[in-house]
Design an enzyme around this catalytic site. Structure first.
Site, PDB file in Angstrom:
ATOM      1  N   HIS A  82       0.801  -1.204   0.138  1.00 52.21           N
ATOM      2  CA  HIS A  82       0.112  -0.400   0.072  1.00 52.21           C
ATOM      3  C   HIS A  82       0.929   1.325  -0.059  1.00 52.21           C
ATOM      4  O   HIS A  82       0.619   2.338  -0.416  1.00 52.21           O
ATOM      5  CB  HIS A  82      -0.951  -0.101   1.099  1.00 52.21           C
ATOM      6  CG  HIS A  82      -2.140  -0.947   0.849  1.00 52.21           C
ATOM      7  ND1 HIS A  82      -3.492  -0.764   1.164  1.00 52.21           N
ATOM      8  CD2 HIS A  82      -2.186  -2.163   0.312  1.00 52.21           C
ATOM      9  CE1 HIS A  82      -4.227  -1.550   1.040  1.00 52.21           C
ATOM     10  NE2 HIS A  82      -3.282  -2.565   0.453  1.00 52.21           N
TER      11      HIS A  82
ATOM     12  N   HIS B 183      -1.664 -12.394  -2.401  1.00 50.35           N
ATOM     13  CA  HIS B 183      -2.692 -13.000  -1.636  1.00 50.35           C
ATOM     14  C   HIS B 183      -2.441 -14.401  -1.421  1.00 50.35           C
ATOM     15  O   HIS B 183      -2.996 -15.394  -0.739  1.00 50.35           O
ATOM     16  CB  HIS B 183      -4.206 -13.028  -2.250  1.00 50.35           C
ATOM     17  CG  HIS B 183      -4.783 -11.716  -2.286  1.00 50.35           C
ATOM     18  ND1 HIS B 183      -5.684 -11.438  -3.136  1.00 50.35           N
ATOM     19  CD2 HIS B 183      -4.207 -10.481  -1.798  1.00 50.35           C
ATOM     20  CE1 HIS B 183      -6.026 -10.100  -2.940  1.00 50.35           C
ATOM     21  NE2 HIS B 183      -5.080  -9.465  -2.200  1.00 50.35           N
TER      22      HIS B 183
END
Length: 725
Positions: free
Chosen positions: A99, A267
C-alpha cells in the site's frame, strides 16, 4: 479593557488548523483562486534535518544487512498490543509495503513508496490503509536504531520484501535510497469525489468502461489503493471487477501478467480482517481523539487476539498455509467452485463450496479452530476473466516461472518511482538493468566543451532554436517518479520526437545540425542539446547587456530505442507548456493550472517558475513562434521587460477569446501586445504578482539574469543523479 476586549478573553488567539486545513485555506472562500501551495509543500521550514544534511551520502553508511536482519527478526516477535496472525507479521508487512507503493500512478508519476507519504494524510487515514499505522509502529524500533540513514520510505518498502524472503520466496532484490518527506501532500490531486469511498461513477464517465476514469487517477474510489474488494461499487461481479483491475494496474504501468502475478502472489500469504461490524469501528487516525496516540479504527471487539482484529471487513485467509510462499492460492482457486457470501462483519466475499477439511485455514490465534479460505471479487476475476485465467493456469503449471514473475513484479511495484539505478544503494540491488528503470549509458566527459560551444554558436541555429530544443528535452522531467529529463536525449526517439509540443519539424532541423557536432567532438547528443541551450541563453544575456557563463556538467548519455519503453513514455507527453505559452486546442484545463502542475513536477519553486517564464517570453521561446506574452521591443534579449510591462498600469487587459487577451495602451487605445492566461496570471494572482514585482524593480535587473541562469541550470540538471552520487 472595553466590552469587546472582555468578550475576547475567553477565546484562544490561535487560528486552529492554520493554512494546512481545507476549512481555513483561502481557497475555501475563493475557490477560483490559483493555489500555489503545491510548489512549496515540502519547504525547508518543515524539514527537521540540518540544512547541509545529504541523504544520498548518509544512506551509504547504513548497515544494510543489519537492517534486513532486524526486520526479519521482528516478523516473529509478536507484540501484545497488536498480536501477529499465526505469530507472524509477514502478511501485515507485505500489505504495508504494497500500500505504500500502490498509490503510484503512471499518469503524473505521483504517489508510490519513494517518499514515505503513507505516514501522512490523506493516505494515512484512507480506509484501505486501516491498521497500517500499527505496522509502522511495529517497525519503529528498527527506524530508531538506525536513525537518519534509514529513511521511513526505505523501511516501509523493505518490510514486505524481507517478509517474502522469510516465507520462502526468492526475492529479486531491494534498493535503498528513498528520501522522506516531512508533511502531507494535501495539494496533490487524489480525486474530487464527494466523499471517501464514493461510488466509482464519480470517477468514470461510463461505469462499464473503467478506461474513462479521470486522469491521472488510478484507483476506483477515493480512499482505496486499487479496486473495491467486494466488487464494483460493492456489488460482487468478478467479470466487471476484472475490467477495473486491468485499468487500475495499467495506470500503474503493469501489464496483464504482472497484474495477475501481483494479485496471486500478494494473496498467497496473510489474511483479511473482519472482526466486527463496520459501524462499530472507530474513526480513522486523523479523526481520532488524542488518547489514541495516532492510531485509528479503534475496535471495541478487539480482545488482544489476532482473530478479532478488524481492517477491511472481509474475514479470512486465501490459503491453507498463510505464512508460507507456496502454490496454495491457485490450488484452491482452481480446485473448488466458489460462492458469494458475507463475512461476520457484513462484507461480501467468496468461499469454497464443499471444501475438504485438510484445505481449511487454521485460526490466526487458535490453531485448533479451522475456517474456510476466502477470495475477494478481484481474486475471482483471476478465474473468470479469460486472459487472467490463462495466465494463472500457466503460473499453476510452472511454479518457478510464477515465483520469478511475481518477484520481478514486486520489485517493480516497490521501486517504480525511484528512477534510474543511479538512485539505488545497497548490496541487494540486482545487477540486471530493467527497461522500466529508463536505463541510460554513461556519457563521455573528456571532450573540449568550449570548442563544442563555439561550433554550436557558429552553426547558424537561432537563439530560440537552441533554447527551445534544450527546454523541450529537459522539461519532461518529473520529480514525482524521477523520469524524463534531458539525460538520454530521448527527445530524438519515438515517441518524443513526434510530440506536438516538441514541434517535430523544427526539432528535426535542429537535431540535424547538432548530431554531427556531437559525433565529431566525441560528445553525447544529450550534452550537446543542453550545451546549445546554454549557448542560446548566453547570447540572449549578452544582447541584454550581461556577460554570463551558464554552468555545465558533461557526462549525459544517449539512450537507445531498445532502452526506451515507448508505451510508458507516452504518459510524459505534455499537452500544454505554459513556459512556452502553448496549450493543445482540445485541452480544457486552465493554462495557469497546467503551468503550476508542470512546475511542481519539475521541482521548481514559485520564484523559479516566475523568473523562467518571464525570461523565456522575452527570448522568444514560445511554441510555434507565437508572440503572446512577448512584452518587449527587444525580443531575443534576456531582460526584465516581461515583468516591467506586465506590472505597468499604463496598460489594461481585455479578453478576446477563450485564452486570448489584448494588452491595450490606455492613452492611445491601441493594442500593444497579446497575451494568454499563462502570462497574465503573473499580474493577477497576488503571490505571483509579488514575485513579478521583484523582477520589475529597477534595482533587480542583474538579479533577474542571475536567477534565470540558476533556474535554467536546475532544470537542465534535474535528472543528473550522478552529480549527487
Amino acid at each position: 479593557m472595553d466590552g469587546n476586549d472582555a468578550k475576547m478573553t475567553g477565546k484562544c488567539p490561535v487560528m486552529h488548523g492554520g493554512n494546512t486545513s481545507f476549512n481555513t485555506h483561502p481557497t475555501r472562500w475563493w475557490p477560483n483562486a490559483l493555489n500555489l501551495d503545491i510548489l512549496h509543500q515540502h519547504g525547508a521550514r518543515a524539514n527537521p534535518m540540518d540544512v547541509d544534511y545529504d541523504h544520498r551520502k548518509a544512506v551509504k553508511s547504513l548497515d544494510f544487512k543489519g537492517v534486513w536482519n532486524d526486520v526479519d527478526a521482528l516478523l516473529t516477535d509478536s507484540q501484545e498490543w497488536w498480536p501477529a496472525d499465526w505469530g507472524h507479521y509477514g502478511g501485515l508487512f507485505i500489505r504495508l509495503s504494497w500500500h505504500a507503493a500502490g498509490s503510484y500512478r503512471l499518469g503524473d508519476g505521483r504517489g508510490g513508496a519513494g517518499s514515505g507519504n503513507i505516514r501522512f494524510e490523506p493516505l494515512n487515514s484512507w480506509p484501505d490503509n486501516a491498521s497500517l499505522e500499527k505496522a509502522r509502529r511495529l517497525l519503529w524500533p528498527v527506524k530508531k536504531k538506525y536513525g537518519n540513514a534509514l529513511s521511513w520510505a526505505d523501511l516501509l518498502a523493505l518490510a514486505g520484501t524481507v517478509a517474502y524472503a522469510n516465507m520462502g520466496l526468492k526475492v529479486f532484490g531491494f534498493a535503498f535510497g528513498r528520501e522522506d518527506i516531512w508533511g502531507p501532500e494535501i495539494d496533490i490531486n487524489w480525486g474530487s469525489d464527494s466523499e471517501i469511498l464514493a461510488p466509482s461513477d464519480e470517477r468514470v464517465t461510463a461505469i462499464d468502461d473503467p478506461n474513462t476514469m479521470y486522469n491521472p487517477l488510478a484507483a476506483s474510489h477515493m480512499g482505496l489503493i486499487y479496486v473495491n474488494p467486494e466488487g464494483v461499487n460493492g456489488n460482487p461481479d468478478p467479470a466487471k471487477t476484472a475490467k477495473f483491475v486491468r485499468s487500475t494496474f495499467a495506470r500503474m504501468a503493469m501489464d496483464d501478467e504482472e497484474t495477475a502475478a501481483l494479485t496471486v502472489g500478494g494473496h498467497t500469504v496473510g489474511k483479511c480482517h473482519g472482526g466486527t461490524m463496520a459501524d462499530r469501528v472507530g474513526a480513522d487516525p486523523a479523526s481520532s481523539d488524542l488518547q489514541f496516540a495516532g492510531f485509528g479504527w479503534d475496535n471495541p471487539g478487539f480482545d488482544g487476539k489476532a482473530n478479532t482484529a478488524h481492517t477491511s471487513g472481509l474475514e479470512g485467509a486465501w490459503t491453507s498455509n498463510p505464512t508460507k510462499w507456496d502454490m496454495g492460492y491457485l490450488d484452491l482457486l482452481f480446485k473448488y467452485e466458489w460462492a458469494v457470501t458475507k463475512s461476520r462483519a457484513g462484507a461480501w466475499q467468496w468461499e469454497p463450496v464443499n471444501i475438504a477439511e485438510e484445505d481449511k485455514v487454521p485460526d490466526a490465534s487458535d490453531p485448533s479452530i479451522k475456517h474456510n479460505p476466502i477470495m475477494t471479487d478481484a481474486d475471482m476475476a483471476m478465474k473468470v476473466d479469460p486472459t487472467y485465467r490463462a495466465i494463472c493456469e500457466r503460473f499453476h503449471k510452472d511454479p518457478e516461472y510464477f515465483a520469478d514473475t511475481f518477484a520481478r513484479a514486486w520489485f517493480k511495484l516497490t521501486h517504480r518511482d525511484m528512477g534510474p539505478k543511479a538512485n539505488y544503494y545497497g548490496p541487494f540491488v540486482p545487477d540486471e538493468e530493467l527497461i522500466w528503470q529508463d536505463p541510460i549509458p554513461a556519457g563521455p566527459t573528456g571532450y573540449d566543451v568550449e570548442k563544442v560551444k563555439a561550433k554550436i554558436a557558429a552553426s547558424g541555429l537561432s537563439v530560440t532554436d537552441m533554447v527551445n530544443t534544450a527546454w523541450d528535452s529537459a522539461r519532461t522531467y518529473r520529480g514525482s517518479d524521477k523520469r524524463g529529463g534531458a539525460n538520454g536525449a530521448r527527445i530524438r526517439l519515438a515517441p518524443q520526437k513526434d510530440w506536438e509540443g516538441n514541434e517535430p519539424a523544427r526539432l528535426a532541423k535542429v537535431l540535424s545540425v547538432l548530431e554531427p557536432i556531437a559525433k565529431e567532438a566525441g560528445a553525447s547528443l544529450a550534452d550537446v542539446i543542453v550545451l546549445a541551450g546554454n549557448v542560446g541563453i548566453e547570447k540572449a544575456a549578452k544582447a541584454g547587456g550581461y556577460d554570463v557563463k551558464v554552468p555545465f556538467a558533461p557526462g549525459r548519455g544517449d539512450a537507445t530505442a531498445e532502452q526506451t519503453d515507448g508505451d510508458s513514455f507516452e504518459s510524459l507527453e505534455p499537452f500544454a507548456d505554459g513556459f512556452r505559452n502553448w496549450i493543445r486546442s482540445d485541452y480544457d484545463t486552465k493554462p495557469e493550472e497546467v503551468l503550476l502542475d508542470r512546475a511542481q513536477l519539475m521541482g521548481l519553486t514559485g520564484p523559479e517558475m516566475t523568473v523562467l517564464l518571464g525570461g523565456l517570453r522575452v527570448i522568444g521561446a514560445n511554441h510555434g513562434g507565437s508572440k503572446h506574452g512577448v512584452f518587449t521591443d527587444k525580443e531575443g534579449a534576456l531582460s526584465t521587460d516581461f515583468f516591467v510591462n506586465l506590472t505597468d498600469m499604463a496598460y489594461k487587459w481585455e479578453p478576446k477569446g477563450k485564452n486570448l487577451y489584448e494588452i491595450i495602451d490606455r492613452k492611445t487605445g491601441k493594442t500593444r501586445w497579446t497575451a494568454t492566461r499563462a502570462d497574465l496570471v503573473f499580474g493577477s494572482n497576488a503571490i505571483l504578482r509579488a514575485y513579478a514585482e521583484v523582477y520589475a524593480q529597477d534595482d533587480n535587473k542583474a538579479k533577474f539574469v542571475k536567477d534565470f541562469v540558476a533556474a535554467w541550470t536546475k532544470v537542465m540538471n534535474a535528472d543528473r543523479f550522478d552529480l549527487a552520487a
